[in-house]
Design a protein around this motif. Structure first.
Motif, PDB file in Angstrom:
ATOM      1  N   ASP A 152      38.689  41.433  42.281  1.00 59.73           N
ATOM      2  CA  ASP A 152      38.898  42.701  41.590  1.00 59.73           C
ATOM      3  C   ASP A 152      39.047  42.616  40.077  1.00 59.73           C
ATOM      4  OD1 ASP A 152      38.835  43.853  44.106  1.00 59.73           O
ATOM      5  OD2 ASP A 152      41.017  43.925  44.298  1.00 59.73           O
ATOM      6  N   GLY A 187      36.032  43.884  37.875  1.00 63.57           N
ATOM      7  CA  GLY A 187      35.776  45.313  38.006  1.00 63.57           C
ATOM      8  C   GLY A 187      36.867  46.184  37.428  1.00 63.57           C
ATOM      9  N   ARG A 191      36.568  51.460  45.623  1.00 58.91           N
ATOM     10  CA  ARG A 191      35.149  51.122  45.517  1.00 58.91           C
ATOM     11  C   ARG A 191      34.323  52.281  46.073  1.00 58.91           C
ATOM     12  NH1 ARG A 191      34.595  45.847  44.346  1.00 58.91           N
ATOM     13  NH2 ARG A 191      36.450  44.586  44.598  1.00 58.91           N
ATOM     14  N   ARG A 192      33.280  52.608  45.338  1.00 55.47           N
ATOM     15  CA  ARG A 192      32.365  53.642  45.823  1.00 55.47           C
ATOM     16  C   ARG A 192      31.558  53.037  46.964  1.00 55.47           C
ATOM     17  NH1 ARG A 192      29.958  56.099  41.021  1.00 55.47           N
ATOM     18  NH2 ARG A 192      28.952  54.080  40.861  1.00 55.47           N
ATOM     19  N   ASP A 249      27.615  51.955  46.554  1.00 55.78           N
ATOM     20  CA  ASP A 249      27.144  50.814  45.752  1.00 55.78           C
ATOM     21  C   ASP A 249      28.215  49.753  45.495  1.00 55.78           C
ATOM     22  OD1 ASP A 249      28.769  52.137  43.960  1.00 55.78           O
ATOM     23  OD2 ASP A 249      27.179  52.587  42.521  1.00 55.78           O
ATOM     24  N   ASP A 250      29.397  49.904  46.079  1.00 57.99           N
ATOM     25  CA  ASP A 250      30.513  48.958  45.953  1.00 57.99           C
ATOM     26  C   ASP A 250      31.062  48.859  44.528  1.00 57.99           C
ATOM     27  OD1 ASP A 250      32.216  47.374  47.585  1.00 57.99           O
ATOM     28  OD2 ASP A 250      31.358  45.551  46.721  1.00 57.99           O
ATOM     29  N   ALA A 251      30.718  49.816  43.665  1.00 57.28           N
ATOM     30  CA  ALA A 251      31.230  49.813  42.291  1.00 57.28           C
ATOM     31  C   ALA A 251      32.733  50.074  42.295  1.00 57.28           C
ATOM     32  CB  ALA A 251      30.525  50.877  41.460  1.00 57.28           C
ATOM     33  N   VAL A 252      33.472  49.326  41.463  1.00 60.46           N
ATOM     34  CA  VAL A 252      34.917  49.540  41.322  1.00 60.46           C
ATOM     35  C   VAL A 252      35.131  50.734  40.397  1.00 60.46           C
ATOM     36  CG1 VAL A 252      37.091  48.554  40.517  1.00 60.46           C
ATOM     37  CG2 VAL A 252      35.436  47.105  41.705  1.00 60.46           C
ATOM     38  N   LEU A 253      35.823  51.748  40.923  1.00 58.27           N
ATOM     39  CA  LEU A 253      36.081  52.970  40.157  1.00 58.27           C
ATOM     40  C   LEU A 253      37.492  53.022  39.599  1.00 58.27           C
ATOM     41  CD1 LEU A 253      34.466  55.625  42.540  1.00 58.27           C
ATOM     42  CD2 LEU A 253      33.355  54.146  40.861  1.00 58.27           C
ATOM     43  N   HIS A 272      34.594  58.380  35.699  1.00 58.86           N
ATOM     44  CA  HIS A 272      34.698  58.942  37.046  1.00 58.86           C
ATOM     45  C   HIS A 272      35.698  60.089  37.136  1.00 58.86           C
ATOM     46  CE1 HIS A 272      32.296  55.513  38.046  1.00 58.86           C
ATOM     47  NE2 HIS A 272      33.233  54.706  37.625  1.00 58.86           N
TER      48      HIS A 272
END
Length: 163
Positions: A19, A22, A68-69, A72-76, A100
């Motif tokens: 983590d 991200g 995580r979205r 796409d596994d993006a860290v928000l 976001h």
């Protein structure tokens, strides 16, 4: 340690190695962190924060999750549920990357973490907020929290919201 899912998010317990990269741009952002802790965090402070939350899972069964979205596994951002150091309460807190904001991600995550806490028998969950953090206050009110008191904690006056 529970992985939680919502319609658009996966909340995975903090893993410092996974983590840190991200969350660095989020926890290191002055605007995101303006009302949180001591403000923007250094790389070392982020590593310490993530390790504390990972350890907290082992010691209390509570801690932090990376948001995580799912698509796409993006860290928000991140969210936590943990004992308050200065009060006999269980606290929820969250951060979300600026890009976001206003898209409902924080509300979705907060609703799921409260549901999870309630499912574990936690009847009272609090959020400690600086009075000037109007975005967070609006979110808490939309999610059913109510202002209960203003409390002095670590030389600051914080508003205590309860659900």
């Amino acid at each position: 340690m529970s992985v939680l899912t919502t319609q658009r998010l996966s909340l995975s317990p903090h893993d410092p190695a996974r983590d840190a990269a991200g969350l660095a741009p989020i926890l290191g952002d002055e605007e995101v962190m303006r009302h949180i802790g001591a403000g923007a965090m250094s790389t070392e402070a982020i590593a310490d924060y993530l390790q504390r939350h990972a350890d907290m899972w082992l010691n209390t069964g509570m801690g932090g999750w990376a948001l995580r979205r799912s698509e796409d596994d993006a860290v928000l951002g991140n969210i936590f549920l943990k004992p308050v150091r200065d009060l006999p309460e269980i606290e929820v807190g969250y951060t979300l990357g600026r890009q976001h904001w206003g898209q409902g991600y924080a509300r979705e995550a907060l609703t799921e973490v409260v549901r999870h806490g309630r499912g574990r028998g936690i009847d009272r969950i609090v959020a400690l907020v600086r009075p000037g953090n109007t975005r967070s206050i609006r979110l808490l009110l939309r999610c059913g929290f109510a202002l209960e008191a203003t409390v002095p904690i670590r030389e600051k006056l914080l508003e205590l919201y309860v659900i």
